[in-house]
Design a protein around this motif. Structure first.
Motif, mmCIF file in Angstrom:
data_model
loop_
_atom_site.group_PDB
_atom_site.id
_atom_site.type_symbol
_atom_site.label_atom_id
_atom_site.label_comp_id
_atom_site.label_asym_id
_atom_site.label_seq_id
_atom_site.Cartn_x
_atom_site.Cartn_y
_atom_site.Cartn_z
ATOM 1 N N PRO A 160 1.013 -1.183 -0.045
ATOM 2 C CA PRO A 160 -0.035 0.104 0.070
ATOM 3 C C PRO A 160 0.994 1.263 0.008
ATOM 4 C CG PRO A 160 0.111 -1.101 2.140
ATOM 5 C CD PRO A 160 0.667 -2.082 1.257
ATOM 6 N N MET A 161 0.217 2.344 -0.826
ATOM 7 C CA MET A 161 1.087 3.508 -0.576
ATOM 8 C C MET A 161 -0.015 4.757 0.208
ATOM 9 S SD MET A 161 2.188 3.597 -4.765
ATOM 10 C CE MET A 161 2.916 5.537 -4.424
ATOM 11 N N ARG A 162 0.622 4.876 1.313
ATOM 12 C CA ARG A 162 -0.231 5.659 2.195
ATOM 13 C C ARG A 162 0.660 6.678 2.875
ATOM 14 N NH1 ARG A 162 -2.998 0.602 3.450
ATOM 15 N NH2 ARG A 162 -1.823 0.586 5.280
ATOM 16 N N GLY A 163 0.347 7.988 3.259
ATOM 17 C CA GLY A 163 0.958 8.700 4.214
ATOM 18 C C GLY A 163 1.835 9.871 3.482
ATOM 19 N N GLU A 193 -7.222 3.681 3.008
ATOM 20 C CA GLU A 193 -7.258 5.170 2.921
ATOM 21 C C GLU A 193 -8.139 5.419 1.591
ATOM 22 O OE1 GLU A 193 -4.205 8.693 3.531
ATOM 23 O OE2 GLU A 193 -3.722 7.493 1.563
ATOM 24 N N ARG A 194 -9.060 6.175 1.609
ATOM 25 C CA ARG A 194 -9.823 6.908 0.522
ATOM 26 C C ARG A 194 -9.614 8.418 0.356
ATOM 27 N NH1 ARG A 194 -15.058 9.107 0.341
ATOM 28 N NH2 ARG A 194 -15.326 8.579 2.653
ATOM 29 N N ILE A 195 -9.279 8.837 -0.685
ATOM 30 C CA ILE A 195 -8.699 10.043 -0.789
ATOM 31 C C ILE A 195 -10.092 10.887 -1.720
ATOM 32 C CG2 ILE A 195 -7.128 11.659 -2.022
ATOM 33 C CD1 ILE A 195 -5.015 9.421 -1.812
ATOM 34 N N GLU A 196 -10.583 11.839 -1.605
ATOM 35 C CA GLU A 196 -11.740 12.603 -1.986
ATOM 36 C C GLU A 196 -11.062 13.809 -2.453
ATOM 37 O OE1 GLU A 196 -16.146 13.292 -0.677
ATOM 38 O OE2 GLU A 196 -14.843 13.224 0.630
ATOM 39 N N MET A 197 -11.187 13.963 -3.824
ATOM 40 C CA MET A 197 -10.818 15.023 -4.582
ATOM 41 C C MET A 197 -12.023 15.713 -5.175
ATOM 42 S SD MET A 197 -6.980 13.925 -6.248
ATOM 43 C CE MET A 197 -7.742 13.227 -7.573
ATOM 44 N N TYR A 198 -12.376 17.123 -4.776
ATOM 45 C CA TYR A 198 -13.434 17.754 -5.244
ATOM 46 C C TYR A 198 -12.897 18.528 -6.628
ATOM 47 C CZ TYR A 198 -16.463 17.202 -1.383
ATOM 48 O OH TYR A 198 -17.314 16.613 -0.688
ATOM 49 N N ARG A 205 -8.949 4.982 -3.976
ATOM 50 C CA ARG A 205 -8.773 3.969 -3.047
ATOM 51 C C ARG A 205 -7.709 2.975 -3.367
ATOM 52 N NH1 ARG A 205 -14.554 0.993 -2.799
ATOM 53 N NH2 ARG A 205 -14.276 -0.338 -4.199
ATOM 54 N N ASN A 206 -7.266 2.197 -2.432
ATOM 55 C CA ASN A 206 -6.384 1.119 -2.336
ATOM 56 C C ASN A 206 -5.268 1.468 -3.592
ATOM 57 O OD1 ASN A 206 -8.042 -0.324 -0.962
ATOM 58 N ND2 ASN A 206 -9.370 -1.128 -2.638
ATOM 59 N N ILE A 207 -4.458 2.373 -3.180
ATOM 60 C CA ILE A 207 -3.369 2.582 -3.968
ATOM 61 C C ILE A 207 -2.092 1.920 -3.802
ATOM 62 C CG2 ILE A 207 -1.740 4.541 -5.186
ATOM 63 C CD1 ILE A 207 -4.059 6.581 -3.994
ATOM 64 N N GLU A 208 -1.688 1.119 -4.608
ATOM 65 C CA GLU A 208 -0.577 0.224 -4.343
ATOM 66 C C GLU A 208 0.458 0.221 -5.228
ATOM 67 O OE1 GLU A 208 -2.980 -3.307 -1.691
ATOM 68 O OE2 GLU A 208 -3.077 -3.487 -3.691
#
Length: 282
Positions: free
Chosen positions: A73-76, A99-104, A243-246
């Motif tokens: 996983p790629m987080r942080g 992690e779920r990333i929300e981009m408006y 999500r689920n960036i790896e």
């Protein structure tokens, strides 16, 4: 900026053929050889021999369920890319520890970039993305290819264009990777990109969408995507989620960039860290 009313549609027809074997003994022998080959390939620490065609090997591994092996996983280390006029970005922790990333939607672009270590070659990156609101690209993954960079664009030029920007100076709407796909709002799509010594290969939901042989073309990005460098994900006047960036490395040189000498060790340490985190939550 990214709109082009002339949408090109490329349809690829896949034809299959069957071979007849002369006897049942021949069938058994071939079956045994195939099983043996699969077992041997699953034991390799690295994902590809240097003399093997990139696209064919990747597709075979996907069919055999091996496309998920070795990913971490790629987080942080994701930060706002600062395009100017960016929309808000929110990082949410999921119940499973992901992690779920929300981009408006921005005016016009919102995006993130990776600030941690990352190889320039011989790696794969994958993630899931979806369009929540809007009508243009909900994910443009910009990534390194040795000393060059390019972007895999999903849903651009009015909503359905897919392709790599740029190849020999031609962007995703006008080069050999240009395709059209209808993307449903609020539906998650799996994205995977592989950069190896043979080619750059891109998939959507495990279906191959683009292959660019290495050494045959010049790769670049549109100037608007510079804030994504060296690795980033952006959208265009669209609200999207990731999500689920790896990622996984494909050889020892790529692993060394991350500070590990063994690809398998990197994966095991990541899995152990995730398990420890989940135990601490309980």
């Amino acid at each position: 900026m990214f709109f082009n009313l002339s949408v090109q549609l490329k349809l690829t027809n896949h034809h299959s053929s069957q071979r007849r074997l002369a006897s049942s003994l021949g069938v058994a022998v071939w079956g045994g050889l195939l099983v043996a080959a699969w077992v041997v390939s699953a034991d390799f620490a690295f994902c590809q021999d240097s003399n093997t065609n990139s696209s064919s090997v990747s597709a075979l591994k996907s069919e055999n369920g091996d496309s998920g092996a070795g990913f971490s996983p790629m987080r942080g280390n994701w930060k706002a890319a600062s395009f100017g006029g960016d929309g808000p970005i929110y990082f949410h922790k999921t119940e499973s520890g992901g992690e779920r990333i929300e981009m408006y939607a921005g005016d016009p672009i919102t995006g993130i970039r990776w600030t941690g270590k990352f190889p320039k070659d011989n790696y794969e990156i994958r993630l899931e993305a979806r369009r929540v609101e809007g009508f243009d690209f909900f994910a443009a993954l910009t990534f390194p290819v040795a000393d060059e960079h390019c972007s895999f664009v999903l849903g651009g030029w009015g909503g359905g264009m897919v392709g790599i920007s740029s190849i020999d100076g031609m962007d995703a709407s006008s080069n050999q990777t240009t395709q059209y796909k209808e993307f449903e709002t609020n539906q998650w799509y799996k994205i995977r990109v592989r950069v190896d010594e043979m080619a750059v290969t891109c998939w959507i939901d495990d279906e191959e969408y683009a292959v660019v042989p290495r050494g045959d073309h010049t790769l670049s990005i549109r100037i608007e995507m510079d804030p994504s460098l060296p690795l980033g994900i952006a959208n265009y006047m669209t609200r999207s989620e990731l999500r689920n960036i790896e990622m996984r490395v494909l050889n020892a040189e790529a692993a060394e960039v991350l500070g590990v000498s063994d690809v398998t060790k990197k994966t095991n340490e990541s899995d152990a860290s995730d398990n420890t985190s989940k135990e601490n939550k309980r």
